[in-house]
Structures are given as C-alpha cells and as structure tokens.
Design a protein around this motif. Structure first.
Motif, PDB file in Angstrom:
ATOM      1  N   UNK A 210       0.802  -1.221   0.000  1.00  0.00           N
ATOM      2  CA  UNK A 210       0.000   0.000   0.000  1.00  0.00           C
ATOM      3  C   UNK A 210       0.831   1.266   0.000  1.00  0.00           C
ATOM      4  N   UNK A 211       2.139   1.166   0.209  1.00  0.00           N
ATOM      5  CA  UNK A 211       3.019   2.332   0.172  1.00  0.00           C
ATOM      6  C   UNK A 211       3.319   2.701  -1.283  1.00  0.00           C
ATOM      7  N   UNK A 212       3.781   3.927  -1.498  1.00  0.00           N
ATOM      8  CA  UNK A 212       4.165   4.359  -2.841  1.00  0.00           C
ATOM      9  C   UNK A 212       5.687   4.364  -2.937  1.00  0.00           C
ATOM     10  N   UNK A 213       6.191   4.120  -4.146  1.00  0.00           N
ATOM     11  CA  UNK A 213       7.637   4.038  -4.336  1.00  0.00           C
ATOM     12  C   UNK A 213       8.044   4.802  -5.584  1.00  0.00           C
ATOM     13  N   UNK A 214       9.221   5.393  -5.535  1.00  0.00           N
ATOM     14  CA  UNK A 214       9.780   6.036  -6.716  1.00  0.00           C
ATOM     15  C   UNK A 214      11.262   5.729  -6.810  1.00  0.00           C
ATOM     16  N   UNK A 215      11.750   5.679  -8.030  1.00  0.00           N
ATOM     17  CA  UNK A 215      13.151   5.397  -8.287  1.00  0.00           C
ATOM     18  C   UNK A 215      13.965   6.665  -8.068  1.00  0.00           C
ATOM     19  N   UNK A 216      15.010   6.573  -7.227  1.00  0.00           N
ATOM     20  CA  UNK A 216      15.814   7.758  -6.947  1.00  0.00           C
ATOM     21  C   UNK A 216      17.285   7.596  -7.319  1.00  0.00           C
ATOM     22  N   UNK A 217      17.743   6.361  -7.510  1.00  0.00           N
ATOM     23  CA  UNK A 217      19.132   6.125  -7.916  1.00  0.00           C
ATOM     24  C   UNK A 217      19.249   4.683  -8.368  1.00  0.00           C
ATOM     25  N   UNK A 218      20.381   4.358  -8.985  1.00  0.00           N
ATOM     26  CA  UNK A 218      20.534   2.998  -9.466  1.00  0.00           C
ATOM     27  C   UNK A 218      21.987   2.592  -9.613  1.00  0.00           C
ATOM     28  N   UNK A 219      22.188   1.282  -9.784  1.00  0.00           N
ATOM     29  CA  UNK A 219      23.519   0.755 -10.038  1.00  0.00           C
ATOM     30  C   UNK A 219      24.256   0.364  -8.779  1.00  0.00           C
ATOM     31  N   UNK A 220      25.514  -0.014  -8.970  1.00  0.00           N
ATOM     32  CA  UNK A 220      26.358  -0.441  -7.870  1.00  0.00           C
ATOM     33  C   UNK A 220      27.373  -1.457  -8.359  1.00  0.00           C
ATOM     34  N   UNK A 221      28.110  -2.035  -7.434  1.00  0.00           N
ATOM     35  CA  UNK A 221      29.104  -3.059  -7.773  1.00  0.00           C
ATOM     36  C   UNK A 221      28.989  -4.211  -6.779  1.00  0.00           C
ATOM     37  N   UNK A 222      29.779  -5.270  -7.010  1.00  0.00           N
ATOM     38  CA  UNK A 222      29.884  -6.388  -6.087  1.00  0.00           C
ATOM     39  C   UNK A 222      28.518  -6.999  -5.783  1.00  0.00           C
ATOM     40  N   UNK A 223      27.758  -7.258  -6.854  1.00  0.00           N
ATOM     41  CA  UNK A 223      26.443  -7.853  -6.718  1.00  0.00           C
ATOM     42  C   UNK A 223      25.291  -6.875  -6.806  1.00  0.00           C
TER      43      UNK A 223
END
Length: 258
Positions: A210-223
């Motif tokens: 029921x919560x709302x979500x938005x994308x704010x960042x992405x990516x990374x390393x080591x999995x």
C-alpha cells in the motif's frame, strides 16, 4: 481534521531481489486468483517469468521439479557465456487451466482459445515506466510467442500482465525506439511495443504494502549491478511491512542459467 503522518524510507533492491518482489506481487493480484479458479493463465518463458512461475506453482502446490533456471527462450547473456538450449523447460511455457498445470501446452497452442478472464504473463526487454509501455525484442519473423499472444490480447481482449524490472528502463518513448529498430535500414532485433498491466518494483511495492515508491538512484558493484534505490513513502505500518518484505527477499541469489 486528522491527517495521517507519512514518512519516507530508502531501500536498495538488487536485480534478483527485484524479480522475486515482482513475482510475489503478480501472484497476489486479484485477477490472477480469479483466473486460477475459472480461467487459463499462460506464463510465457523468460527469466523474470521464471520467478512468477515458481511463485504460482508453489501457491497451487504443483511445483514438482520445475526449474526457473531453464525456463527461457531468447536471453541476453554476458560475453563468452553459454546457456543450455536443451534444459527441461527451455522453449516451453506454463499453462494453468482452472488451477491445474497442463504441461503439454504452450502459448502457440492457445492463441485462438484464450479470451476475457484469461491472463497471459509476458516479460519485456524495455520499460518506459512513466508512459506505462513496455518493449519486447523480437528475433524471428513470426514474432515467436508474441504472435499468438497479440492474437489473444487484441483479438480476444485477453489481459496481458507484464512483469519487468527497472534495470530495463529506457529514456524516451518505446514506440519511437521501436520505430527506429524496426526500420528496413536497421540491423539486429526488432521491437514490439506492448501495453497491459505493468508490474515493476514500483507497482510491486504498492500492490503488496500500500506504500508508494519512486526510483531515486541505481547501479552499484559487487552484486549490486543493475540494482535500484527506491524512496518508499507510507504510514508507519506500511513502512514496517515494506521492511519485513524486503528483508525476506534481500538475499535472493544471482540468477543462474543451466
């Protein structure tokens, strides 16, 4: 006037955890539950759909020896990698008729049989999350399983549910991208723009908590490659549910292909 206090929590979801999250949301949809009782569900082979198939077969206690690691047709893999094209569930689909897994059938057997109330679950290779349009890469002139899928979706108004991770997001319009790659002067795969009930990690959070979500960042390393940072806004109770949910899937292992 009493107002409900909302807070925002940031979480990181890896690609495998995102697939698991999305699959749990798809299986929880009311139309899926209804179709299990009275209609047909077709899960077209694909990596994310393997998770959906796993969750759904577990829910109806028919998981048997199903392996999502071989549940695929065309896949994108890293340089120098190879896949087993003879796996047990390679080039197959999962067809569930009134709650029973019919193993001998695929999407190619059902294009003319499906109708309203039935559901097709189809993954995608691209997602324009803002415009709610997905893109499916096409390798063969006959459109592969997308051919009979569109026959059912357009001709019979069969609902299409599209589980797709945010790692497949693109900039701009899917239809414009499709126009470019489908041009007679372009080499390589074609693209089919696809609309339906799209479920990314964003929709999955809302469906399950029921919560709302938005994308704010992405990516990374080591999995964390391809993963995403989400800002999730909700009540204290909703955010507690989000925390419990994410903790239950956070250690989902990297996808394996047999």
């Amino acid at each position: 006037m009493i107002t409900t206090k909302l807070n925002t929590k940031q979480i990181h979801i890896t690609v495998p955890a995102g697939k698991r999250l999305i699959s749990k949301a798809v299986v929880s949809l009311e139309q899926i539950k209804e179709a299990l009782k009275n209609n047909t569900i077709v899960i077209i082979a694909g990596s994310t759909n393997g998770y959906v198939g796993e969750e759904l077969l577990l829910a109806i206690d028919q998981i048997e020896n199903f392996s999502r690691n071989t549940f695929h047709r065309g896949v994108t893999i890293g340089p120098g990698r190879k896949i087993n094209a003879n796996g047990a569930y390679f080039n197959t689909d999962i067809v569930i008729e009134k709650g029973k897994w019919i193993k001998e059938k695929t999407m190619f057997d059902l294009g003319e049989e499906l109708g309203k109330g039935d559901i097709i679950v189809k993954g995608a290779n691209a997602i324009d999350a803002e415009r709610k349009v997905a893109g499916v890469q096409i390798r063969t002139p006959n459109l592969g399983p997308s051919g009979p899928m569109m026959q059912a979706a357009i001709g019979k108004r069969t609902e299409v549910i599209i589980p797709v991770g945010l790692e497949k997001r693109i900039f701009g319009s899917i239809t414009e991208a499709a126009s470019k790659v489908n041009d007679p002067h372009t080499d390589g795969m074609r693209m089919l723009p696809l609309t339906g009930t799209i479920v990314t990690e964003l929709e999955a959070i809302e469906i399950l908590t029921g919560a709302s979500a938005e994308l704010v960042a992405g990516g990374g390393i080591y999995g964390a490659e391809g993963g995403c940072w989400l800002a999730i806004t909700g009540t204290e109770e909703q955010l507690y549910t989000v925390t419990e949910l994410i903790n239950s899937i956070i250690d989902e292992p990297a996808f394996g292909i047999e």
